[in-house]
Design a protein around this motif. Structure first.
Motif, PDB file in Angstrom:
ATOM      1  N   TYR B 266      26.097  22.035 -24.801  1.00 54.30           N
ATOM      2  CA  TYR B 266      24.700  22.185 -25.206  1.00 54.30           C
ATOM      3  C   TYR B 266      24.489  23.486 -25.972  1.00 54.30           C
ATOM      4  O   TYR B 266      23.718  23.537 -26.929  1.00 54.30           O
ATOM      5  CB  TYR B 266      23.808  22.145 -23.964  1.00 54.30           C
ATOM      6  N   ALA B 267      25.209  24.544 -25.577  1.00 55.80           N
ATOM      7  CA  ALA B 267      25.112  25.813 -26.308  1.00 55.80           C
ATOM      8  C   ALA B 267      25.639  25.631 -27.729  1.00 55.80           C
ATOM      9  O   ALA B 267      25.061  26.148 -28.685  1.00 55.80           O
ATOM     10  CB  ALA B 267      25.888  26.897 -25.574  1.00 55.80           C
ATOM     11  N   ARG B 268      26.761  24.890 -27.859  1.00 55.76           N
ATOM     12  CA  ARG B 268      27.313  24.661 -29.199  1.00 55.76           C
ATOM     13  C   ARG B 268      26.327  23.894 -30.074  1.00 55.76           C
ATOM     14  O   ARG B 268      26.202  24.139 -31.267  1.00 55.76           O
ATOM     15  CB  ARG B 268      28.641  23.913 -29.093  1.00 55.76           C
ATOM     16  N   TYR B 269      25.632  22.959 -29.440  1.00 52.63           N
ATOM     17  CA  TYR B 269      24.626  22.196 -30.178  1.00 52.63           C
ATOM     18  C   TYR B 269      23.489  23.106 -30.629  1.00 52.63           C
ATOM     19  O   TYR B 269      23.100  23.098 -31.784  1.00 52.63           O
ATOM     20  CB  TYR B 269      24.108  21.086 -29.257  1.00 52.63           C
ATOM     21  N   TRP B 270      23.013  23.944 -29.726  1.00 53.45           N
ATOM     22  CA  TRP B 270      21.867  24.794 -30.034  1.00 53.45           C
ATOM     23  C   TRP B 270      22.210  25.843 -31.084  1.00 53.45           C
ATOM     24  O   TRP B 270      21.377  26.206 -31.909  1.00 53.45           O
ATOM     25  CB  TRP B 270      21.370  25.493 -28.770  1.00 53.45           C
ATOM     26  N   VAL B 271      23.424  26.369 -31.036  1.00 57.52           N
ATOM     27  CA  VAL B 271      23.810  27.377 -32.014  1.00 57.52           C
ATOM     28  C   VAL B 271      23.665  26.811 -33.419  1.00 57.52           C
ATOM     29  O   VAL B 271      23.170  27.475 -34.336  1.00 57.52           O
ATOM     30  CB  VAL B 271      25.250  27.863 -31.747  1.00 57.52           C
ATOM     31  N   ARG B 272      24.032  25.557 -33.585  1.00 52.37           N
ATOM     32  CA  ARG B 272      23.939  24.957 -34.922  1.00 52.37           C
ATOM     33  C   ARG B 272      22.488  24.746 -35.332  1.00 52.37           C
ATOM     34  O   ARG B 272      22.121  24.963 -36.477  1.00 52.37           O
ATOM     35  CB  ARG B 272      24.710  23.638 -34.948  1.00 52.37           C
TER      36      ARG B 272
END
Lengths: 204, 377
Positions: B266-272
């Motif tokens: 989810y963090a990887r998703y939000w970073v984008r």
């Protein structure tokens, strides 16, 4: 993670509410203008005319503007252009005897059209090049046996070039037309074999 | 995979080929899985199906002619391939790029980052079964593609940059259109978040899944959004400045402060998602402060750089994209080498994946935002 009964029901509630948030967004699109267009048959103007003038489509050549400098052939990373120039020994006039463009190889990078000093080689906005035979994708702008005198640009005068967004003159849409050459003869490297065109003379 | 050592309680293991033709692998890549029931015991990423020998082609092509091939290194962010190659040759030649050209490059690159991240978040949601967000992302992407078409004449393989600058200036009126789009885009992201990012089912699917600790991320050589989502504050645009980036203000997004753990899917998703907004900010700054001047430096038609070697790197949308160039003084490079973010993302799989379920692997692989042609080149 959900450890208590309260958490369990909170999760369920969150899931429901967030789904309705998403559905509200989807629902709002019912009242917005559609963004899609129905290509190719239900559009008012052809896509070719809607494209920006910079669009890099199929290469087209105005041989009347070619000065026979051979720069396009040298810059092309794939060798999809092939030109030949001969010089009449008596009058010293140079003639273009061959100008072939192989669209099936071209990766429309724009290097040749950028380097062309007169704008003879340029990109059209034409992109629908599907054809039943790959041979049709080799466009010969100078017919075999034809000799076109090279263009002599007047100093200080802007080269006219082709009009913007003009549809390309050639259209290989004749599906039932028999291929001009035996397809097996032109596949791969054989295609660029010197097929009757006069020997290329190195112009100084 | 000759020896099957791992066994479940019944003494059984299964070897499964995920790919090469699998919808969730985003291209042709084979993940060889050793399963104990539904749990993955071992993963073996097998790459090379999309090898096009671009590096070898670089050794056979003159310097300007290799530029269209750099589009094909990463077809979703072709502008970065262009830029890293042009930067390398310019450094070899000692050419100074005009400031306006640098700004135009930044505008094009950041628009490209928006495109690429839209695809990343859209396909990630699609891998998890939500098809609608993908269409919304693609719609915005098409708008940016139209701008790209007006900037450089192509929608995917741009071939925009040239050694020494860019070939042409912006067409009149385009800057206003892009600014208008950015206003709309900054409203689109909250809408997109309402649509899928905040969806509780989507969130529960991703949080605390496949956490990459910062130490592992660094030791595996991850870069870009994947590294930053592990909490490592590292961005080449800020830490090793190139082009015109020192002149812009932007926040380097890290994966801290989101729901779940730092470094999970989810963090990887939000970073984008947040990087798209930062890119929009940079484009806006660059368009408003666009300096006057030439767009291309004087470069000879026949490019023969002096002997030497050079490494240039840019922050691509998939991490650090580097180009190592060796010149022997001739018309063609002696050696071209590309370093890409997707390839290093493959090395993290054997560390993180064992212990995950097969269904979670799809989510994890989607969150890494791997593009298969970039792995193999």
């Amino acid at each position: 993670m959900s450890s208590t009964v309260f958490d369990y029901f909170t999760n369920i509630r969150n899931a429901f509410t967030s789904i309705f948030h998403g559905l509200a967004v989807t629902f709002s699109y019912l009242f917005r203008k559609p963004t899609t267009i129905q290509y190719p048959d239900r559009i008012d103007t052809p896509v070719q005319q809607m494209l920006p003038p910079l669009f890099r489509g199929i290469l087209e050549v105005d041989v009347g503007l070619c000065i026979g400098c051979n720069l396009c052939e040298k810059t092309c990373p794939l060798g999809c252009l092939r030109t030949a120039v001969v010089r009449d020994p008596e009058t010293n006039q140079r003639y273009i005897t061959r100008f072939d463009v192989d669209i099936s190889k071209c990766m429309v990078c724009g290097l040749c059209s950028e380097n062309c000093p007169t704008g003879a080689v340029r990109h059209s906005t034409e992109f629908e090049a599907s054809t039943a035979n790959m041979v049709n994708l080799v466009i010969r702008y100078v017919k075999p046996g034809e000799r076109i005198p090279v263009h002599k640009p007047v100093k200080g005068e802007e080269s006219p070039g082709l009009p913007q967004n003009e549809p390309i003159a050639r259209a290989h849409k004749e599906w039932d037309e028999p291929p001009p050459v035996d397809p097996d003869q032109v596949r791969g490297r054989v295609r660029w074999k010197n097929d009757g065109a006069p020997e290329e003379e190195q112009s100084s | 995979m000759t020896q099957l050592i791992l066994e479940d309680q019944h003494g059984e293991t299964t070897m499964v080929n995920m790919g090469p033709q699998h919808p969730s692998t985003h291209g042709v890549i084979n993940l060889r899985l050793l399963l104990q029931g539904e749990v993955i015991a071992k993963i073996d990423p097998i790459v090379g199906f999309l090898h096009r020998s671009i590096e070898k082609l670089g050794e056979m092509t003159p310097y300007p002619g290799f530029l269209p091939y750099t589009d094909r290194v990463d077809y979703l962010s072709a502008m970065f391939g262009n830029q890293v190659y042009c930067m390398a040759v310019e450094e070899l030649l000692g050419v100074e790029v005009p400031r306006r050209a640098e700004y135009l490059r930044v505008i094009a690159c950041e628009l490209n980052r928006i495109i690429s991240h839209l695809i990343a978040v859209g396909t990630m949601a699609m891998d998890l079964g939500a098809f609608t967000p993908f269409l919304h992302a693609i719609r915005e992407r098409e708008t940016v593609n139209d701008f790209m078409e007006r900037i450089c004449g192509a929608r995917i393989n741009y071939s925009y940059m040239r050694i020494g600058g860019v070939p042409r200036d912006l067409e009149p009126g385009l800057d206003k259109d892009i600014l208008k789009f950015l206003d709309r885009f900054e409203k689109f992201i909250p809408e997109f978040n309402r649509l899928i990012t905040g969806n509780e089912i989507f969130v529960r699917r991703l949080i605390d899944l496949a956490v990459i600790p910062a130490a592992d991320a660094i030791s595996c050589g991850l870069s870009g959004p994947n590294l930053r989502s592990s909490g490592v504050d590292y961005d080449l645009r800020r830490d090793r400045p190139y082009s015109a980036y020192p002149e812009f203000e932007f926040r380097v997004v890290t994966g801290e402060g989101y729901r779940g753990q730092t470094g999970d899917c989810y963090a990887r998703y939000w970073v984008r998602i947040d990087e798209m907004l930062e890119s929009a900010k940079i484009v806006r700054q660059a368009l408003l402060g666009l300096p006057e001047g030439d767009v291309k430096a004087k470069v000879p038609r026949k490019i023969t750089p002096p002997k030497g070697e050079v490494y240039s790197a840019v922050e691509s949308s998939r991490g650090e994209m580097g180009c190592y160039l060796v010149s022997d003084g001739g018309e063609q490079p002696l050696r071209v080498r590309f370093r890409t973010g997707s390839f290093t993302a493959m090395t993290v799989l054997p560390k993180i994946v064992p212990g995950l379920m097969v269904a979670d692997l799809t989510a994890f692989f989607g969150s890494l935002d791997v593009v298969a042609p970039e792995i193999d080149r």
